[in-house]
Design a protein around this motif. Structure first.
Motif, PDB file in Angstrom:
ATOM      1  N   HIS A   1      -3.761   9.546   5.699  1.00 14.17           N
ATOM      2  CA  HIS A   1      -2.370   9.617   6.126  1.00 14.17           C
ATOM      3  C   HIS A   1      -1.651  10.856   5.608  1.00 14.17           C
ATOM      4  CE1 HIS A   1      -2.088   7.280   2.333  1.00 14.17           C
ATOM      5  NE2 HIS A   1      -1.041   8.053   2.153  1.00 14.17           N
TER       6      HIS A   1
ATOM      7  N   GLU B   1      -1.802  11.189  -1.342  1.00 14.18           N
ATOM      8  CA  GLU B   1      -2.774  10.266  -1.906  1.00 14.18           C
ATOM      9  C   GLU B   1      -4.170  10.860  -1.799  1.00 14.18           C
ATOM     10  OE1 GLU B   1      -2.795   5.457  -2.219  1.00 14.18           O
ATOM     11  OE2 GLU B   1      -2.853   6.346  -0.237  1.00 14.18           O
TER      12      GLU B   1
ATOM     13  N   ARG C   1       0.816  -1.205   0.000  1.00 15.89           N
ATOM     14  CA  ARG C   1       0.000   0.000   0.000  1.00 15.89           C
ATOM     15  C   ARG C   1       0.859   1.268   0.000  1.00 15.89           C
ATOM     16  NH1 ARG C   1      -1.757   4.077   2.560  1.00 15.89           N
ATOM     17  NH2 ARG C   1      -0.065   3.690   4.015  1.00 15.89           N
ATOM     18  N   SER C   2       1.983   1.211   0.721  1.00 20.22           N
ATOM     19  CA  SER C   2       2.768   2.428   0.840  1.00 20.22           C
ATOM     20  C   SER C   2       3.631   2.686  -0.386  1.00 20.22           C
ATOM     21  CB  SER C   2       3.646   2.388   2.088  1.00 20.22           C
ATOM     22  OG  SER C   2       4.602   1.378   1.951  1.00 20.22           O
ATOM     23  N   SER C   3       3.790   1.672  -1.252  1.00 20.50           N
ATOM     24  CA  SER C   3       4.611   1.949  -2.432  1.00 20.50           C
ATOM     25  C   SER C   3       3.809   1.979  -3.721  1.00 20.50           C
ATOM     26  CB  SER C   3       5.761   0.938  -2.532  1.00 20.50           C
ATOM     27  OG  SER C   3       5.303  -0.335  -2.180  1.00 20.50           O
ATOM     28  N   VAL C   4       2.572   1.543  -3.670  1.00 19.48           N
ATOM     29  CA  VAL C   4       1.740   1.573  -4.876  1.00 19.48           C
ATOM     30  C   VAL C   4       0.508   2.412  -4.555  1.00 19.48           C
ATOM     31  CG1 VAL C   4       0.496   0.190  -6.551  1.00 19.48           C
ATOM     32  CG2 VAL C   4       2.480  -0.760  -5.394  1.00 19.48           C
ATOM     33  N   ARG C   5       0.176   3.344  -5.414  1.00 21.48           N
ATOM     34  CA  ARG C   5      -1.035   4.135  -5.189  1.00 21.48           C
ATOM     35  C   ARG C   5      -2.247   3.324  -5.625  1.00 21.48           C
ATOM     36  NH1 ARG C   5      -0.004   9.758  -4.400  1.00 21.48           N
ATOM     37  NH2 ARG C   5       2.227  10.064  -4.607  1.00 21.48           N
TER      38      ARG C   5
ATOM     39  N   LYS D   1       7.688   4.816   7.268  1.00 16.89           N
ATOM     40  CA  LYS D   1       7.772   4.456   5.858  1.00 16.89           C
ATOM     41  C   LYS D   1       6.470   3.797   5.393  1.00 16.89           C
ATOM     42  CE  LYS D   1      10.628   1.786   2.813  1.00 16.89           C
ATOM     43  NZ  LYS D   1      10.122   0.426   2.956  1.00 16.89           N
ATOM     44  N   LEU D   2       5.917   2.963   6.268  1.00 17.41           N
ATOM     45  CA  LEU D   2       4.691   2.281   5.881  1.00 17.41           C
ATOM     46  C   LEU D   2       3.480   3.191   5.963  1.00 17.41           C
ATOM     47  CD1 LEU D   2       4.998  -1.203   7.577  1.00 17.41           C
ATOM     48  CD2 LEU D   2       5.677  -0.479   5.319  1.00 17.41           C
ATOM     49  N   GLN D   3       3.513   4.141   6.895  1.00 23.56           N
ATOM     50  CA  GLN D   3       2.301   4.896   7.176  1.00 23.56           C
ATOM     51  C   GLN D   3       2.185   6.182   6.369  1.00 23.56           C
ATOM     52  OE1 GLN D   3       0.621   2.513   8.465  1.00 23.56           O
ATOM     53  NE2 GLN D   3      -0.208   3.691  10.162  1.00 23.56           N
ATOM     54  N   LEU D   4       3.306   6.823   6.092  1.00 17.87           N
ATOM     55  CA  LEU D   4       3.219   8.137   5.453  1.00 17.87           C
ATOM     56  C   LEU D   4       3.176   8.045   3.935  1.00 17.87           C
ATOM     57  CD1 LEU D   4       5.613  10.307   7.593  1.00 17.87           C
ATOM     58  CD2 LEU D   4       3.143  10.224   7.647  1.00 17.87           C
ATOM     59  N   LEU D   5       3.825   7.026   3.390  1.00 23.19           N
ATOM     60  CA  LEU D   5       3.880   6.918   1.937  1.00 23.19           C
ATOM     61  C   LEU D   5       2.602   6.284   1.392  1.00 23.19           C
ATOM     62  CD1 LEU D   5       7.566   5.719   1.538  1.00 23.19           C
ATOM     63  CD2 LEU D   5       6.649   7.994   1.111  1.00 23.19           C
ATOM     64  N   PRO D   6       2.161   6.505   0.207  1.00 26.50           N
ATOM     65  CA  PRO D   6       2.661   7.552  -0.688  1.00 26.50           C
ATOM     66  C   PRO D   6       2.081   8.914  -0.301  1.00 26.50           C
ATOM     67  CG  PRO D   6       0.967   6.256  -1.758  1.00 26.50           C
ATOM     68  CD  PRO D   6       1.128   5.687  -0.403  1.00 26.50           C
TER      69      PRO D   6
END
Lengths: 478, 382, 369
Positions: free
Chosen positions: C43, C182, B345-349, C174-179
């Motif tokens: 986020h 959005e 989830r954090s690397s793919v929109r 890294k897990l929570q803020l990216l991308p």
């Protein structure tokens, strides 16, 4: 009625009253004094002997004026004012009156009952000048003059009290001290003119407070001449009361009560850490017991498991609620403190220690109080002794009680409410119009006197310009 | 500045009087620690079939007022976990308080049915901290809390210490209430809890319970547990034993047994997870493992760096296959305790990333492992 | 009594502007703002916080411009100068009502926290009385005392910020803020609006500037103070996003307090209790400023003694606090006050600035003609 008879009337009921008449070549000269306050040697050397040596020629034209020139004494004046004469006689002067004259002669023959200079006992310290003030005003001032021999040093004298007629001196450095503060102080003192007995400077300081009901001392008293000089150099005003070995400094902020004279003489890091230690000790002495009471009574959640087990074990034998237990122990410690002050010094110390240990130990053994509480209260009391000023120490000692009661009734919230109340109280106080919690200089070492920290001498503003030795700084040393 | 200024200042008595008044009428309820029954552990089970109640609760509390801090278990049944307090208070003399609770145990049958309603009340309750350990107990939690342990310590404290140690330096990933809820409320991750058993007079962590949302659906054995925890980020393990293939190591020593084991101590793992293909999806899992080699099960001359490197390569191969095995198992069960979904989830929109969608994708996902093992040293002999 | 030396210490160092901004902005909102912002922009909530902060800086700039135009008089006097005595007075009354609602909202919410965490059985009225005792005592000392109390209280609570280190260590940024980004622009803006309700309170500059020693110097301090507050909010937001997972943050009504639940020392744990208790100091400082503004306003509008104004407000506040009995009543009030805060902190200063500009323009034109 001659002045002689009137004086006889005034002192009729005073057994010390002595009126000696001397007959020299046919003229009678009366010499009056109070035998307990007049100095025997000065009397005989300064008055009696010169009188006897007068030849008949001189005696015939003897006038008080002429006599004033003949007597070898420090001070003397002509007077026929009964009130003044009585007053001076009480202070040890002698009155010389030539039969049938109008004016008499007041001569200074006072005896000094002075104790010698000694080391500071209440504010004893490891560094710095060790001498302390004594009860004699002139001696105290001479100590001051020795440290600050400059014509800027102003001493103005006022008299207080209808009966005690205490001499109060306001000492300050011209161009340093704030003129408004000096005149404010002077007007306050003169409004207290008719006070009934002014026997110590601590009483004077309380009467001069901006807020008479405050719990905290807003004027600093000290028995060390170097502390007074430090204060004077920092734009403060000093008050001396004749007969009191304490000088009073004002205006002050609360932080100065946690300073010790030797902070300034230590290496800066030591001085700074000692000040931090003293501040921590203050906080500890005020809050530890109440925090214990609050945690045990209301907030079992905030205690980590290991500590919780210890606390449960230690408190489970005690039949009282924690607040009662804590108050009991605090009162007990106060009793020990108070009794050890009044006891003769040798006995007092032994009794204090032995009594403390025996009573404390026995109370724990008997299950009256828990041993953790005993340790905590002892810690708090010990901390309160670290505070260098005992008037402040006593104030802090008293704050503990309302805080313990608040903690017992409302837990941590109560402690915070109490703290907030104290903060507001402190914020409202002023010392000669200067805010007691002057917050601007709390941490920065702008000038040492208001700051919490002690910085390197060079960094302090006052020292900066004049004493700074600049070293070229290009590279590391070889 | 005039002198009157000071005289006119009034003394404010009103606040003082009010303060005294408030203190005297203080109506806060005291909770003096030695008068309380402080709960250290709570266990929940399904109630008996024939009773009307839903949940059977067992609590473990300090004996109030006792000088020793042994714990006593008490049990009762009711429909809600907090409502049971009413019944429990009929069985205990002291007021039961829950603020010091350290361990919450759920019986396996209950855990298989879902525990979220029971954990929800924990996060709702301000008394309870978020560092409570949640565990699954074999058969029933009541049995676990009633068990005597071999060390003869209070069961509550023992459970807490046992878990704490194994979380800090063992194979148990942190099962605190916070971490459980964190994973539960996250679409790309599933919680994982330790599974406790009573064997005779011994309480032990036998495996890890895999949770799908809040339901237990399977378990991981110790090797698998190590792999999962190693993948979960930077971790520290006290020791770990790795089985090596002897085939390729023959040229370095004369094997006396047909299997070779090395044991590493002070193992540090570092993991990085990268999405390398968004569509499949495909993940690259980079794991760096460092440790001191403490024991080898056969006599090998370790003076040559070459030998050590060969052992390291073998260890890498073993670990890699272990990782792959455990991932296959997880994919089959469609649970993702490592949180690959979060990485995705954090690397793919992606719009509307949900747990259901992720489960489908997870089943098809591919994993490339890049394992590197380093023996920091081989002890003080060579 | 009206001697100059007596009055001069009651003027404050301009640095106190910063202190006042801190205590009015960081009140109850700091304990619970995450949920409301996160609901809108998920986020990317931290971007919303930054956007709201930038807006606040802009509005503050306008406030300072307005103050400069009127020689640093307070808003009540500015009202009279712009709108005349009657309409200006009415505007001031509305402002006073706004501050009143804010003070009730803050106090009642804090009492709610105390009820939830510490003393469930103590009636709200008793707590209110406890607060009013402190407020009355400090208020009688004037703004100088309020300033010093606020400063000391801030320092007593400020150290708790260092404890955020522990949740930071567990945060998975890294897990929570990216991308990033959005959420759409609209969501971010809605988030900023929600944040605006929390951030309100910087308009305190309107009221305190005339009590500063060199009022022209306050602009630096005011902007700096606002910057610090904004930074604090952004940091807390970032920590919360990293520490909690998506739905967890929405489930938590008191996000900041729960951050402190994991802090453990050898002698103390569950630091959220300590934070709640220390927060009393912040609430007291905040209410002091609120009440000072209200008494000042009533004094200016009706020319009543501050003492009586204060007592009247307190009685009304006590009644309001006792009327709010349940959590959902409180929620309704909170939403309402949040909207008012956006209106009065952000919109109203802009309105005043424009009106002041027009009025000035018209008046100078009138003089020239």
């Amino acid at each position: 009625m001659s002045i002689l008879n009137r004086l006889h009337d005034v002192f009729a009921e005073n057994c010390q009253w002595t009126c000696r008449f001397l007959s020299i070549h046919g003229r009678t000269v009366h010499i009056m004094f109070l035998s307990n306050v007049a100095d025997d040697q000065l009397l005989s050397e300064g008055i009696l002997r010169p009188l006897q040596k007068l030849d008949s020629h001189e005696v015939e034209q003897l006038t008080p004026d002429y006599l004033l020139g003949q007597l070898p004494l420090k001070k003397g004046e002509l007077s026929c004012d009964l009130e003044q004469i009585c007053h001076k006689l009480m202070l040890g002067w002698s009155y010389v009156w030539i039969q049938d004259g109008t004016d008499g002669l007041l001569m200074y023959t006072a005896a000094h009952h002075e104790r010698s200079l000694s080391k500071a006992e209440i504010e004893s310290d490891e560094y710095g000048p060790q001498v302390a003030f004594v009860e004699e005003l002139s001696t105290n001032l001479s100590l001051l003059y020795k440290l600050l021999p400059d014509s800027k040093l102003c001493v103005s004298s006022l008299e207080m009290g209808d009966v005690s007629k205490t001499v109060v001196n306001i000492v300050y450095l011209k161009e340093y001290a704030n003129e408004d503060q000096v005149s404010l102080l002077r007007s306050r003192i003169s409004s207290l003119q008719h006070i009934n007995g002014m026997l110590d400077s601590l009483k004077l300081a309380q009467l001069l407070d901006d807020n008479v009901a405050t719990l905290f001392p807003t004027m600093l008293h000290t028995e060390r001449p170097d502390r007074v000089c430090q204060g004077l150099l920092a734009n403060k005003i000093a008050l001396f009361v004749d007969g009191s070995p304490f000088a009073v400094l004002c205006p002050v902020t609360i932080y100065e009560f946690f300073h010790a004279g030797s902070d300034m003489y230590q290496r800066w890091i030591v001085g700074m850490l000692l000040r931090v230690l003293r501040m921590c000790a203050m906080i500890a002495s005020v809050f530890v017991t109440s925090i214990y009471v609050a945690a045990i009574t209301f907030h079992y959640q905030v205690i980590p498991p290991e500590l919780l087990k210890t606390l449960i074990q230690s408190h489970s034998r005690v039949p009282f609620p924690p607040i009662l237990e804590a108050l009991m122990l605090e009162v007990m410690i106060e009793l020990l403190r108070e009794s050890s002050i009044r006891m003769p010094s040798k006995v007092g110390q032994t009794m204090g220690v032995v009594g403390g240990i025996v009573i404390g130990q026995a109370a724990v053994e008997a299950g009256f109080i828990s041993n953790i509480l005993l340790m905590i209260v002892a810690l708090g009391t010990l901390s309160s002794f670290v505070v260098s000023n005992f008037a402040m120490g006593n104030s802090l000692q008293i704050i503990r009680f309302p805080l313990i009661i608040l903690a017992g009734a409302w837990g941590g919230v109560g402690i915070i409410v109490g703290t907030c109340f104290i903060i507001i109280h402190l914020a409202r106080q002023t010392s000669l119009g200067v805010p007691y919690l002057q917050p601007m200089n709390m941490l920065a070492g702008k000038s040492d006197e208001h700051s919490v920290m002690r910085m390197i001498w060079k960094w302090m503003k006052r020292e900066n310009s004049s004493y700074r030795i600049r070293k070229p700084k290009e590279d590391f040393a070889e | 500045m005039h002198i009157n200024n000071r005289e006119k200042k009034r003394v404010y008595f009103v606040p003082y009087i009010l303060l005294i008044f408030l203190v005297v009428t203080g109506c806060a309820e005291a909770k003096i620690i030695d008068k309380l029954g402080i709960l250290v552990a709570v266990g929940y089970d399904l109630a008996d079939e024939d009773s009307n109640d839903r949940i059977r609760t067992t609590v473990l509390s300090y004996k109030p007022g006792a000088t020793s801090t042994n714990t006593v278990p008490t049990s009762a049944s009711n429909n809600t976990s907090k409502g049971v307090r009413e019944k429990l208070s009929l069985r205990t003399s002291a007021k039961l308080v829950i603020g010091q609770m350290r361990v919450a145990a759920y019986g396996e049958p209950l855990a298989r049915g879902g525990i979220i309603t029971l954990t929800d009340t924990f996060q709702r309750d301000s008394e309870i901290g978020t560092s409570v350990y949640l565990v699954v107990a074999k058969d029933s939690a009541e049995q676990l809390l009633n068990a005597k342990n071999r060390q003869r310590a209070g069961t509550g404290d023992y459970l807490y210490d046992l878990l704490k140690k194994n979380i800090e330096s063992g194979i148990v990933p942190s099962p605190t209430l916070h971490h459980f809820l964190n994973a539960y409320y996250r679409s790309g991750k599933d919680p994982i809890l330790p599974y406790l058993e009573v064997q005779g007079d011994e309480i032990l962590i036998s495996k890890l319970a895999l949770m799908k949302d809040d339901r237990m659906i399977g378990s991981l054995n110790l090797t698998e547990s190590f792999s999962v925890k190693a993948m979960m980020g930077s971790n520290h393990f006290l020791t770990h034993e790795i089985e090596l293939n002897t085939e390729r190591l023959r040229k370095y020593y004369e094997p006396t047994f047909d299997k070779l084991y090395v044991t590493l101590s002070h193992v540090m793992t570092k993991t990085r997870i990268k999405v390398i293909d968004k569509n499949t999806p495909e993940f690259q899992v980079q794991i760096r493992l460092k440790g001191e080699m403490e024991e080898v099960s056969d006599l090998i001359n370790l003076e040559e760096a070459e030998v050590i490197h060969a052992l390291e390569r073998e260890a890498e191969k073993t670990l890699k296959s272990e990782f792959e095995d455990v991932m296959r198992k997880l994919q089959k069960k469609q649970v993702d305790p490592v949180g690959f979904g979060s990485h995705y989830r954090s690397s793919v929109r992606v719009q509307d990333f949900t747990a259901e969608k992720w489960r489908e994708m997870f089943k098809e996902a591919r994993f490339v492992f890049d394992v590197k093992v380093t023996f920091v040293n081989v002890g003080i002999t060579s | 009594m009206n001697n100059k030396e007596v009055d001069s210490p009651t003027l404050l160092h301009p640095m106190f502007t910063m202190v006042f901004m801190f205590v009015t902005q960081i009140s109850i909102g700091m304990l619970a703002f995450q949920k409301y912002v996160y609901r809108e922009s998920e986020h990317d909530a931290w971007i919303s916080v930054i956007v709201a902060g930038l807006c606040a800086h802009a509005v503050l700039f306008l406030i300072l411009k307005t103050l400069k135009r009127y020689q640093y008089q307070d808003l009540f006097q500015i009202h009279v100068r712009i709108f005349g005595k009657w309409f200006g007075g009415a505007c001031s009354l509305i402002i006073i009502c706004y501050w009143f609602s804010v003070s009730v909202y803050i106090l009642r919410n804090y009492i709610e926290v105390l009820h939830i965490w510490i003393f469930a059985e103590v009636p709200a009225g008793v707590f209110t009385a406890l607060f009013f005792m402190l407020i009355m005592y400090a208020l009688s000392g004037g703004l100088r005392v309020i300033g010093i109390v606020s400063l000391v209280n801030l320092m007593l609570v400020g150290w708790m910020a260092a404890l955020l280190y522990l949740p930071i260590r567990q945060a998975e940024w890294k897990l929570q803020l990216l991308p990033i980004m959005e959420a759409g622009m609209g969501d971010i803006m809605m988030g900023s609006l929600a944040m605006g309700a929390t951030l309100g309170g910087f308009e305190v500059v309107y009221y305190v500037s005339h009590r500063m020693k060199q009022p022209h110097r306050i602009s630096t301090y005011a902007q700096l103070g606002l910057l610090f507050v904004n930074l604090l909010y952004v940091i807390v937001m970032l920590v919360s996003i990293g520490y909690y997972s998506e739905d967890q943050i929405l489930n938590n009504s008191w996000g900041t307090l729960s951050l402190f639940k994991i802090v453990q020392f050898a002698f103390l744990e569950r630091l959220e209790f300590v934070l709640i208790m220390l927060w009393l100091l912040i609430i007291v400082a905040n209410l002091l400023v609120n009440y000072w503004i209200m008494t000042q306003g009533l004094h200016r509008v009706f020319n009543v003694k501050r003492k009586y104004a204060c007592i009247v407000i307190m009685v009304m506040a006590l009644i309001c606090n006792m009327l709010l009995k349940t959590g959902d009543q409180l929620a309704v009030v909170s939403v309402l006050v949040g909207k008012l805060a956006v209106l009065f902190s952000f919109a109203y200063p802009i309105f005043i600035f424009i009106v002041a500009y027009i009025v000035d323009y018209v008046r100078t034109k009138g003089k020239e003609a």
